[in-house]
Write an enzyme that holds these catalytic residues in place. Structure first.
Site, PDB file in Angstrom:
ATOM      1  N   ASP A  30       0.852  -1.194   0.000  1.00 47.32           N
ATOM      2  CA  ASP A  30       0.000   0.000   0.000  1.00 47.32           C
ATOM      3  C   ASP A  30       0.886   1.242   0.000  1.00 47.32           C
ATOM      4  O   ASP A  30       1.979   1.225   0.581  1.00 47.32           O
ATOM      5  CB  ASP A  30      -0.910   0.008   1.236  1.00 47.32           C
ATOM      6  CG  ASP A  30      -2.189   0.792   0.991  1.00 47.32           C
ATOM      7  OD1 ASP A  30      -3.257   0.156   0.870  1.00 47.32           O
ATOM      8  OD2 ASP A  30      -2.121   2.035   0.901  1.00 47.32           O
ATOM      9  N   THR A 121     -14.102  -3.766  -7.623  1.00 47.94           N
ATOM     10  CA  THR A 121     -15.300  -3.785  -8.457  1.00 47.94           C
ATOM     11  C   THR A 121     -15.130  -2.767  -9.581  1.00 47.94           C
ATOM     12  O   THR A 121     -14.952  -1.579  -9.316  1.00 47.94           O
ATOM     13  CB  THR A 121     -16.533  -3.449  -7.608  1.00 47.94           C
ATOM     14  OG1 THR A 121     -16.584  -4.403  -6.549  1.00 47.94           O
ATOM     15  CG2 THR A 121     -17.812  -3.517  -8.422  1.00 47.94           C
ATOM     16  N   LEU A 153     -17.555 -10.637  -0.618  1.00 49.32           N
ATOM     17  CA  LEU A 153     -17.426 -10.641   0.842  1.00 49.32           C
ATOM     18  C   LEU A 153     -18.348  -9.607   1.464  1.00 49.32           C
ATOM     19  O   LEU A 153     -18.458  -8.496   0.965  1.00 49.32           O
ATOM     20  CB  LEU A 153     -15.986 -10.295   1.229  1.00 49.32           C
ATOM     21  CG  LEU A 153     -14.876 -11.040   0.501  1.00 49.32           C
ATOM     22  CD1 LEU A 153     -13.524 -10.418   0.813  1.00 49.32           C
ATOM     23  CD2 LEU A 153     -14.904 -12.507   0.906  1.00 49.32           C
ATOM     24  N   GLU A 155     -18.981  -7.271   4.790  1.00 53.49           N
ATOM     25  CA  GLU A 155     -18.280  -6.774   5.979  1.00 53.49           C
ATOM     26  C   GLU A 155     -18.888  -7.430   7.207  1.00 53.49           C
ATOM     27  O   GLU A 155     -20.094  -7.617   7.288  1.00 53.49           O
ATOM     28  CB  GLU A 155     -18.423  -5.244   6.071  1.00 53.49           C
ATOM     29  CG  GLU A 155     -17.634  -4.555   5.002  1.00 53.49           C
ATOM     30  CD  GLU A 155     -17.602  -3.051   5.181  1.00 53.49           C
ATOM     31  OE1 GLU A 155     -17.795  -2.557   6.305  1.00 53.49           O
ATOM     32  OE2 GLU A 155     -17.384  -2.377   4.162  1.00 53.49           O
ATOM     33  N   PHE A 249     -32.273 -11.148   2.249  1.00 52.60           N
ATOM     34  CA  PHE A 249     -32.318  -9.788   1.699  1.00 52.60           C
ATOM     35  C   PHE A 249     -33.734  -9.291   1.445  1.00 52.60           C
ATOM     36  O   PHE A 249     -33.995  -8.550   0.516  1.00 52.60           O
ATOM     37  CB  PHE A 249     -31.426  -9.672   0.444  1.00 52.60           C
ATOM     38  CG  PHE A 249     -29.989  -9.443   0.840  1.00 52.60           C
ATOM     39  CD1 PHE A 249     -29.265 -10.447   1.457  1.00 52.60           C
ATOM     40  CD2 PHE A 249     -29.382  -8.207   0.678  1.00 52.60           C
ATOM     41  CE1 PHE A 249     -27.964 -10.240   1.881  1.00 52.60           C
ATOM     42  CE2 PHE A 249     -28.085  -7.984   1.110  1.00 52.60           C
ATOM     43  CZ  PHE A 249     -27.376  -9.015   1.712  1.00 52.60           C
ATOM     44  N   CYS A 260     -20.574  -0.425  -0.912  1.00 50.45           N
ATOM     45  CA  CYS A 260     -20.779  -1.204  -2.145  1.00 50.45           C
ATOM     46  C   CYS A 260     -22.105  -0.957  -2.837  1.00 50.45           C
ATOM     47  O   CYS A 260     -22.133  -0.491  -3.976  1.00 50.45           O
ATOM     48  CB  CYS A 260     -20.635  -2.684  -1.827  1.00 50.45           C
ATOM     49  SG  CYS A 260     -19.080  -3.061  -1.021  1.00 50.45           S
ATOM     50  N   ARG A 327     -19.625   4.302   6.018  1.00 51.02           N
ATOM     51  CA  ARG A 327     -19.790   4.849   4.672  1.00 51.02           C
ATOM     52  C   ARG A 327     -21.247   4.673   4.214  1.00 51.02           C
ATOM     53  O   ARG A 327     -21.798   3.589   4.316  1.00 51.02           O
ATOM     54  CB  ARG A 327     -18.820   4.171   3.695  1.00 51.02           C
ATOM     55  CG  ARG A 327     -17.403   4.670   3.887  1.00 51.02           C
ATOM     56  CD  ARG A 327     -16.433   3.932   3.030  1.00 51.02           C
ATOM     57  NE  ARG A 327     -16.217   2.574   3.508  1.00 51.02           N
ATOM     58  CZ  ARG A 327     -15.414   1.684   2.898  1.00 51.02           C
ATOM     59  NH1 ARG A 327     -14.790   2.018   1.801  1.00 51.02           N
ATOM     60  NH2 ARG A 327     -15.252   0.477   3.405  1.00 51.02           N
TER      61      ARG A 327
HETATM   62  C1  UGA Z   1     -22.265  -6.393  -0.002  1.00 55.96           C
HETATM   63  C2  UGA Z   1     -22.582  -7.771  -0.589  1.00 55.96           C
HETATM   64  O1  UGA Z   1     -23.501  -8.467   0.252  1.00 55.96           O
HETATM   65  C3  UGA Z   1     -21.317  -8.609  -0.776  1.00 55.96           C
HETATM   66  O2  UGA Z   1     -21.634  -9.832  -1.416  1.00 55.96           O
HETATM   67  C4  UGA Z   1     -20.330  -7.827  -1.629  1.00 55.96           C
HETATM   68  O3  UGA Z   1     -19.115  -8.515  -1.793  1.00 55.96           O
HETATM   69  C5  UGA Z   1     -20.038  -6.493  -0.968  1.00 55.96           C
HETATM   70  O4  UGA Z   1     -21.271  -5.760  -0.818  1.00 55.96           O
HETATM   71  C6  UGA Z   1     -19.069  -5.749  -1.846  1.00 55.96           C
HETATM   72  O5  UGA Z   1     -19.392  -5.466  -3.010  1.00 55.96           O
HETATM   73  O6  UGA Z   1     -17.914  -5.538  -1.448  1.00 55.96           O
HETATM   74  P1  UGA Z   1     -21.824  -5.452   2.485  1.00 55.96           P
HETATM   75  O7  UGA Z   1     -21.916  -4.096   1.869  1.00 55.96           O
HETATM   76  O8  UGA Z   1     -20.722  -5.761   3.414  1.00 55.96           O
HETATM   77  O9  UGA Z   1     -21.758  -6.586   1.317  1.00 55.96           O
HETATM   78  O10 UGA Z   1     -23.132  -5.651   3.322  1.00 55.96           O
HETATM   79  P2  UGA Z   1     -24.502  -6.468   3.236  1.00 55.96           P
HETATM   80  O11 UGA Z   1     -24.543  -7.419   4.345  1.00 55.96           O
HETATM   81  O12 UGA Z   1     -24.762  -6.983   1.881  1.00 55.96           O
HETATM   82  O13 UGA Z   1     -25.537  -5.287   3.549  1.00 55.96           O
HETATM   83  C7  UGA Z   1     -25.622  -4.137   2.719  1.00 55.96           C
HETATM   84  C8  UGA Z   1     -26.693  -3.200   3.219  1.00 55.96           C
HETATM   85  O14 UGA Z   1     -27.990  -3.738   2.966  1.00 55.96           O
HETATM   86  C9  UGA Z   1     -26.646  -2.903   4.719  1.00 55.96           C
HETATM   87  O15 UGA Z   1     -26.857  -1.516   4.926  1.00 55.96           O
HETATM   88  C10 UGA Z   1     -27.797  -3.699   5.292  1.00 55.96           C
HETATM   89  O16 UGA Z   1     -28.332  -3.126   6.457  1.00 55.96           O
HETATM   90  C11 UGA Z   1     -28.779  -3.624   4.137  1.00 55.96           C
HETATM   91  N1  UGA Z   1     -29.765  -4.743   4.115  1.00 55.96           N
HETATM   92  C12 UGA Z   1     -29.350  -6.014   3.902  1.00 55.96           C
HETATM   93  C13 UGA Z   1     -31.111  -4.469   4.279  1.00 55.96           C
HETATM   94  O17 UGA Z   1     -31.527  -3.304   4.462  1.00 55.96           O
HETATM   95  N2  UGA Z   1     -32.010  -5.512   4.214  1.00 55.96           N
HETATM   96  C14 UGA Z   1     -31.619  -6.788   3.992  1.00 55.96           C
HETATM   97  O18 UGA Z   1     -32.497  -7.687   3.927  1.00 55.96           O
HETATM   98  C15 UGA Z   1     -30.261  -7.048   3.838  1.00 55.96           C
END
Ligand code: UGA
Length: 438
Positions: A30, A121, A153, A155, A249, A260, A327
């Site tokens: 880095d 990405t 992945l 978080e 979801f 993301c 974020r």
């Molecule tokens: C997301 C994807 O799930 C990963 O597969 C992907 O690799 C990652 O983005 C990325 O592109 O790096 P992440 O952002 O860590 O992962 O979090 P998620 O668990 O997917 O949640 C995303 C958002 O959706 C959160 O704010 C969560 O609160 C919200 N969410 C999730 C809902 O409002 N309702 C749901 O049913 C599920």
């Protein structure tokens, strides 16, 4: 295998640590010297379940080290992962200048075969652009290949997601590259989808956009439930048993955040446009998501038509539980609106408060609390924004003794309306009939 990971941000560090854990000899690189120093000492500047333990273990075993020299990193790895940032430009397009710069450096410095892997990405056809750059700058005339290997992945569960991946996608242009990947991921028992780089790039953007669409879809239906007295949880349950739809979801709430979904939905919409296609479906996904915060605040307005000098408690600031990442966290927008209208905020999050303090430093109108009870003192409304486990077991009889008015706005449907009625709260959930009188 010798692997280099260029850019040890969130994706980079998980990739580096996990590949070291699989037994590869990994060098993380880095530009940020502080970050390199910190990782070298086994200290992670970001919080992620299990990360520091795995980091320390692999440093000790000698399978993982760090450098701030790109030349050293290029010479080390046969496989080089590009994990640098691709932030949004105004308008939603991804800024690929960091990716391009790394590609140039690899081409200038490589003295033997390298498999260059984009993990960040990126829009479809980026690997073709990287290939062009590489051909242009390939000083030593060595064989260089480009592949796409998107990450999926989440978080909070990133390490687990790495080792128990639903699938591994590799976008390659040769059998040699495919075989390198197969060796790299030996030990992970997940289906491998082998395709070309363009297809792999689309798989990533399409997957994130689809998941975001599911969330906005269920939030749209939640609005209808609120207008008709139906229950969104039951709607989601009824839908989710259909295997073609699936249960995950479909949790309605204050909307998706993080680094993301918001960025990728906008970028994919932009890619559609640039290809002469109407991706306005994704524009609506984004629009529905943006509207969530106002809708949440409008529930607070039903209980309190003036915010000025009112004490409101915020439970949860991170964009989701299990992370200190803020974020695009809905909590930040909520804070901004309430502070602008003169409210006094008492906020609490188990992990994210230090990050929030950098944007909203403490003032006499903004207090960072020790725990949820401390946050609730003298409160005129509690606003649940992130569904951390510790909020599930709140003792509401204790809370009632410390608050001024019994109002709870639940942005994640964490509590049951029945229980909140018994506890004597004015309670606004998402997509369910509220309790408006006590
Ligand atoms: C997301 C994807 O799930 C990963 O597969 C992907 O690799 C990652 O983005 C990325 O592109 O790096 P992440 O952002 O860590 O992962 O979090 P998620 O668990 O997917 O949640 C995303 C958002 O959706 C959160 O704010 C969560 O609160 C919200 N969410 C999730 C809902 O409002 N309702 C749901 O049913 C599920």
């Amino acid at each position: 295998m010798k692997v280099s990971v260029i850019g040890v941000g969130y994706v980079g560090i998980i990739t580096a640590v996990s590949l070291a854990e699989l037994g590869h000899n990994v060098l993380g690189m880095d530009d940020n010297k502080e970050k390199v120093k910190s990782f070298s000492k086994g200290i992670s500047p970001i919080y992620e379940e299990g990360l520091e333990e795995a980091l320390n273990k692999n440093i000790k075993e000698g399978t993982l080290s760090f450098t701030d020299s790109i030349e050293v990193a290029i010479s080390h790895g046969e496989v080089i992962f590009i994990c640098v940032g691709t932030p949004s430009l105004p308008g939603g397009k991804a800024d690929l200048s960091f990716v391009e710069r790394v590609a140039r450096e690899i081409a200038k410095n490589a003295k033997e075969y390298k498999l260059i892997v984009e993990k960040s990405t990126v829009p479809v056809k980026t690997s073709e652009q990287i290939l062009k750059t590489i051909k242009l700058y390939n000083k030593h005339g060595v064989e260089l290949e480009v592949a796409s290997n998107p990450e999926f992945l989440r978080e909070g569960t990133a390490l687990q997601d790495f080792f128990e991946a639903d699938r591994i996608v590799i976008g390659v242009s040769s059998k040699k590259a495919e075989n390198l990947f197969r060796e790299l991921y030996k030990g992970i028992d997940s289906p491998i989808v082998v395709t070309d780089p363009n297809t792999a790039e689309i798989i990533k953007h399409a997957s994130n956009s689809f998941l975001a669409m599911k969330i906005s879809f269920i939030n749209m239906v939640a609005d209808l439930c609120e207008n008709t007295g139906a229950d969104i949880n039951k709607v989601a349950e009824g839908m989710g048993f259909d295997k073609r739809i699936g249960k995950s979801f479909l949790n309605a709430g204050i909307g998706y955040g993080g680094s993301c979904f918001p960025k990728d939905v906008r970028a994919f919409n932009q890619i559609g446009k640039e290809n002469g296609l109407d991706f306005s479906l994704l524009k609506d996904v984004d629009k529905i998501n943006i509207e969530r915060v106002e809708r949440f605040i409008s529930k607070l307005r039903k209980a309190h038509w003036v915010f000025k000098d009112k004490v409101f408690s915020l439970w949860g600031l991170a964009f989701k539980p299990g992370t200190d990442d803020i974020r695009e966290a809905p909590a930040l927008k909520v804070m901004e609106i309430l502070l602008n209208e003169g409210a006094i905020l008492r906020v609490y999050d188990p992990k994210a408060m230090e990050n929030v303090k950098k944007i909203f430093p403490p003032t006499e109108k903004l207090y960072y609390a020790q725990d949820p009870y401390d946050a609730a003192k003298d409160s005129e409304a509690i606003l649940l924004i992130t569904e951390w486990d510790e909020f599930k077991s709140i003792d509401f009889s204790k809370i009632k003794d410390m608050i001024l008015t019994n109002v709870l706005i639940d942005g994640r449907n964490l509590y049951s309306p029945k229980k909140m009625k018994e506890e004597g709260f004015i309670y606004y959930p998402v997509g369910k009939p509220p309790i408006e009188e006590i």
